[in-house]
Design an enzyme around this catalytic site. Sequence first.
Site, PDB file in Angstrom:
ATOM      1  CD1 TRP A  76      55.199  95.972 -21.138  1.00 26.55           C
ATOM      2  CD2 TRP A  76      54.274  96.971 -18.909  1.00 26.55           C
ATOM      3  NE1 TRP A  76      55.132  94.936 -19.416  1.00 26.55           N
ATOM      4  CE2 TRP A  76      54.510  95.835 -18.166  1.00 26.55           C
ATOM      5  CE3 TRP A  76      54.065  97.832 -18.104  1.00 26.55           C
ATOM      6  CZ2 TRP A  76      55.148  95.596 -17.114  1.00 26.55           C
ATOM      7  CZ3 TRP A  76      54.344  97.747 -16.882  1.00 26.55           C
ATOM      8  CH2 TRP A  76      54.717  96.387 -16.571  1.00 26.55           C
ATOM      9  CG  ASN A 102      54.881 105.859 -24.132  1.00 26.33           C
ATOM     10  OD1 ASN A 102      53.777 105.051 -24.579  1.00 26.33           O
ATOM     11  ND2 ASN A 102      56.232 105.311 -25.417  1.00 26.33           N
ATOM     12  CD  GLU A 479      72.362  90.310 -15.799  1.00 22.84           C
ATOM     13  OE1 GLU A 479      71.461  90.607 -14.781  1.00 22.84           O
ATOM     14  OE2 GLU A 479      72.216  89.621 -16.737  1.00 22.84           O
TER      15      GLU A 479
END
Length: 602
Positions: A76, A102, A479
């Site tokens: 990512w 990472n 949400e």
Amino acid sequence: MCGIIGYAGVEKAVPLLLDGLESLEYRGYDSAGLALFTPAAELLTLRAAGPLTALRKKAWDSGKLEGGVGIGHTRWATHGEPSEANAHPHRSAGGKYTVVHNGIIENYETLRRELEEEGLAFSSQTDTEVIAQLLERVDTGDPLETLRLALPRLEGSYALGILYEREPDCIYCARKQSPLLAAVTESGTLLASDAAALLPYTRTVFRFEDGEMACLRKNGLRFFDSDGNDLDKTPAELARHVTAADKSGYAHFMRKEIDEQPVTVRRTLEPLLPHGAVELGAAEELLAREEIRHVLFLGCGSAYHVGAVGRLLVEELAGIPAAVDLASEFRGQAALVDPRTLVVIISQSGETADTLQALRLAKEKGARTLSVVNVEGSSIAIESDSVIYTKAGLEVAVATTKAYSTQLAVVYALAARLSECRSGNEPRDFLHALAALPDLMEEVLRASEAPALAWAEEIYTAEHAFFIGRNLDYAAAMEASLKLKEISYIHAEAYAAGELKHGTISLIERGTPVISLCCRPEVVARTKGSMEEVAARGAKLFCVTTDASFRPERRILLPKCHPLLVASLAALPMQLFAYHCAQLRGCAIDKPRNLAKSVTVE
Ligand code: G6P
């Protein structure tokens, strides 16, 4: 954010690495790569931009990829665009060290400048390449010693898988503030940043602590402390309800996870509500200290929305002043918490960097910290004073559903317990209703599928949508709006219904979809008023309500439930609605663009 896999063993590594990357792809999916020692001890690297299928094809096309030792990564992007050149693994200019990483190296610019001045050429824009180059620069011929010398120079966070050109039977690894696990299987040893990749092989894992290093070989693994001394580590067993990623016939993980909610909420509540009373296990000790004067909920994304519900419940049920804040905003504020403040940290992954930093700050200020976390052994779970685990199991879809519902369930139990601590009486009606919540959720899921699809068919081509509600309905609207925008890319906003007339109503045009949540009986009448206001300006209205007597044209009727539990029920048709909008728009539902499941960068 990003996924690491490694294997050293007697099997062919490539298929195993690719399968591992597939189960980690929800962590990052803009590019992927792997590095492998061939039986002739040559080091091969394959990388591809785009989803894992591109790397799979490259691996397939490259013909024979034999060899039992390799590392893989799914990315990512943080430093540098998603491209083949920026995909991991990264290799040092002289070829000695090949690295998957990472985390974030915060001082990478300084290090890069320094290494470039020494004549080293860089081939990517990443912070990770700096690690490979630095290792080569420091290399003493002993990779462990090299790591010991080089790692202190790295500021920031890392989980590392490293291949050293001259030791083709070994994977070196190290951790600082980014999760890393290792395991021993019948065929060799495995390294992964996430249990999801290990579950098909074993449930017994070794968790790296900060500062630890290891060396994996086909016949076993050795752990070392930061001085290079051997460590004798005890493995941990993964919780029984954590199972390997499997769509079980569903088109998407998200759809499966939506349906799992009644079961996961029941599983989460069971230990918290033994015999109808509420009992928070080890967290009880935290509540028993001096009186709690203030409760502060912290989280990011959906976890923040859970906090918004928690805040209202703690105030109403327990009568304790409560607040909610974005964990990412907490740092840099006055952060006025003290030992009489209970700070409730909410996080599915337990690794969200902003949330972890907020927890650390709250602890520094002396607050009592209780985390609500899904991933056992994660940083937030370990660092908080006490933890209550949600039992959602592995959540793969980037857009959370079952983790959100289980977090709500814990927050309800916590509010009830605080109420009891305050008044000496347990809120019986509420606890009774809470125990019955999973059954109601089942009922709502069954009844919502068809209307949610019908609503989606009506609005999926819209550019904008608004969600409105008051009080708990507003928390639920936030949400609902996040779900819609993150997976369907329809621009969606949630507004407190009473605020519309203070600005937002200027955005309402003929046909603008407005989804109104009218579930909390105490506010239904006023929210109806807000609906009238937008209807008068041409809005296309949709309404989720618990009020059977209210019959707008497009309505999803929820069963009667305790007024403080409405957010849990309202979430379900809204998740299905977002899902169907995304499906009709042909979106990548489980892996929406630009997002990652666990955001381990600030
Ligand atoms: C990401 C995810 C969200 C999640 C948020 C917090 O943005 O896409 O779904 O709510 O992180 O994650 P956490 O693991 O701390 O709950």
